[in-house]
Scaffold this motif. Sequence first.
Motif, short mmCIF file in Angstrom:
data_model
loop_
_atom_site.label_atom_id
_atom_site.label_comp_id
_atom_site.label_asym_id
_atom_site.label_seq_id
_atom_site.Cartn_x
_atom_site.Cartn_y
_atom_site.Cartn_z
N SER A 104 0.82 -1.21 0.00
CA SER A 104 0.00 0.00 0.00
C SER A 104 0.86 1.26 0.00
O SER A 104 2.07 1.23 0.23
N GLY A 105 0.20 2.40 -0.22
CA GLY A 105 0.89 3.68 -0.16
C GLY A 105 1.47 3.94 1.22
O GLY A 105 2.61 4.43 1.34
N ALA A 106 0.71 3.62 2.26
CA ALA A 106 1.19 3.82 3.62
C ALA A 106 2.37 2.91 3.94
O ALA A 106 3.32 3.30 4.61
N MET A 132 4.55 1.59 1.72
CA MET A 132 5.74 2.06 1.01
C MET A 132 6.30 3.33 1.67
O MET A 132 7.52 3.50 1.79
N GLY A 133 5.40 4.22 2.11
CA GLY A 133 5.85 5.42 2.81
C GLY A 133 6.54 5.08 4.11
O GLY A 133 7.56 5.71 4.47
N LYS A 134 6.02 4.07 4.82
CA LYS A 134 6.65 3.64 6.07
C LYS A 134 8.06 3.11 5.81
O LYS A 134 9.02 3.45 6.52
N ARG A 135 8.20 2.28 4.78
CA ARG A 135 9.51 1.73 4.45
C ARG A 135 10.49 2.84 4.07
O ARG A 135 11.65 2.83 4.48
N LEU A 136 10.01 3.79 3.28
CA LEU A 136 10.87 4.89 2.86
C LEU A 136 11.34 5.71 4.06
O LEU A 136 12.54 6.00 4.20
N LEU A 137 10.42 6.09 4.94
CA LEU A 137 10.81 6.91 6.10
C LEU A 137 11.64 6.11 7.10
O LEU A 137 12.52 6.67 7.76
N PRO A 187 -1.94 8.87 10.90
CA PRO A 187 -0.55 8.64 10.49
C PRO A 187 -0.43 7.87 9.17
O PRO A 187 0.51 8.09 8.41
N GLY A 188 -1.40 6.97 8.91
CA GLY A 188 -1.37 6.24 7.64
C GLY A 188 -1.48 7.17 6.45
O GLY A 188 -0.82 6.98 5.42
N ARG A 189 -2.30 8.18 6.60
CA ARG A 189 -2.47 9.17 5.53
C ARG A 189 -1.18 9.96 5.33
O ARG A 189 -0.80 10.27 4.20
N TYR A 190 -0.51 10.29 6.43
CA TYR A 190 0.77 11.00 6.34
C TYR A 190 1.80 10.16 5.59
O TYR A 190 2.49 10.64 4.68
N LEU A 191 1.91 8.88 5.95
CA LEU A 191 2.87 8.00 5.30
C LEU A 191 2.55 7.83 3.82
O LEU A 191 3.45 7.84 2.97
N PHE A 208 3.73 10.19 0.86
CA PHE A 208 4.99 10.09 0.15
C PHE A 208 4.86 9.26 -1.13
O PHE A 208 5.84 9.12 -1.88
N SER A 209 3.67 8.71 -1.39
CA SER A 209 3.46 7.91 -2.60
C SER A 209 3.75 8.67 -3.89
O SER A 209 4.38 8.11 -4.80
N PRO A 210 3.29 9.93 -4.02
CA PRO A 210 3.61 10.64 -5.26
C PRO A 210 5.11 10.78 -5.50
O PRO A 210 5.57 10.69 -6.65
#
Length: 277
Positions: free
Chosen positions: A142-144, A146-151, A188-192, A195-197
């Motif tokens: 999911s977007g969240a 992938m964002g979690k992994r990135l951060l 927080p899921g929305r915040y993570l 970073f999808s874009p």
Amino acid sequence: MIQLIADSGATSTEWRVLDGSSLKAVRTEGVSPVQIKPAKIKTIISKEVLPVAGADVDKIWFYGAGVVGDMKETLAEILQKIFPKAEVAVESDMLAACRALFGSNAGIACILGTGSNCCFWDGQAISASSHAGGFILGDEGSGAYMGKRLLSDYVKDLVPNSLANEMQRRYNLSYEEIVRRVYHEEAPGRYLAGFSPYIAERRNHPYMKNLISESLEEFIFRNVVRFDPRRYQVGFVGSVAEAYQDVVSQIFRNAGFKLGPLLASPIDGLVKYHGQQ
């Protein structure tokens, strides 16, 4: 009969007002009680949806991410107060995906958006499902996620310098800010997932290619394979599925799985489904 159909994810909600052949549309932010308080949900619907739909709605079909147990009752009560004449049905976003993707045919339905989920649809009901787990315990691909992994890599200095420096400039990132947004702020899921874009924009960078493919493979092999994707078609809904359909297709070709329909959003399929009922 006037029907109000809603598909709500963690980030946004698509609303459609179906009155015979007439169709009206409105988009609001996500109205999941997992993410925001009931009072705010009531305000959003009253100010943004009621003026478009009107007070004479007969039937409401609300499909929402993470809507289970008491949350169904909470949303039903809010909608009933705003639309007192309406019969209200509150269902999961997973059921929305099933109906939009396969109608009365059997298949494996997947959600890949801000969050992720997967189930087997027998044509009438969800007969088996995997638990989404949320972005901490699950939500692979999911977007969240992938964002979690990135951060997570960013705070550990594992993101390549060229990307890390660009992220810092673009988002004004600091360790303290990341911790505050993830652990102390609403949604927080929305915040993570925000970073999808950026991940999509830099998808050709070797680091991002690896992050995307590993995340999607985790979703498929931790969730989809249990439902026999060599026998049944696998359909997807969600912004992430749309953005990386080429990656998903390649994984399926390599594994010999059956890829079915792929929709950015289930809302049009839901309008068709309920318009035929």
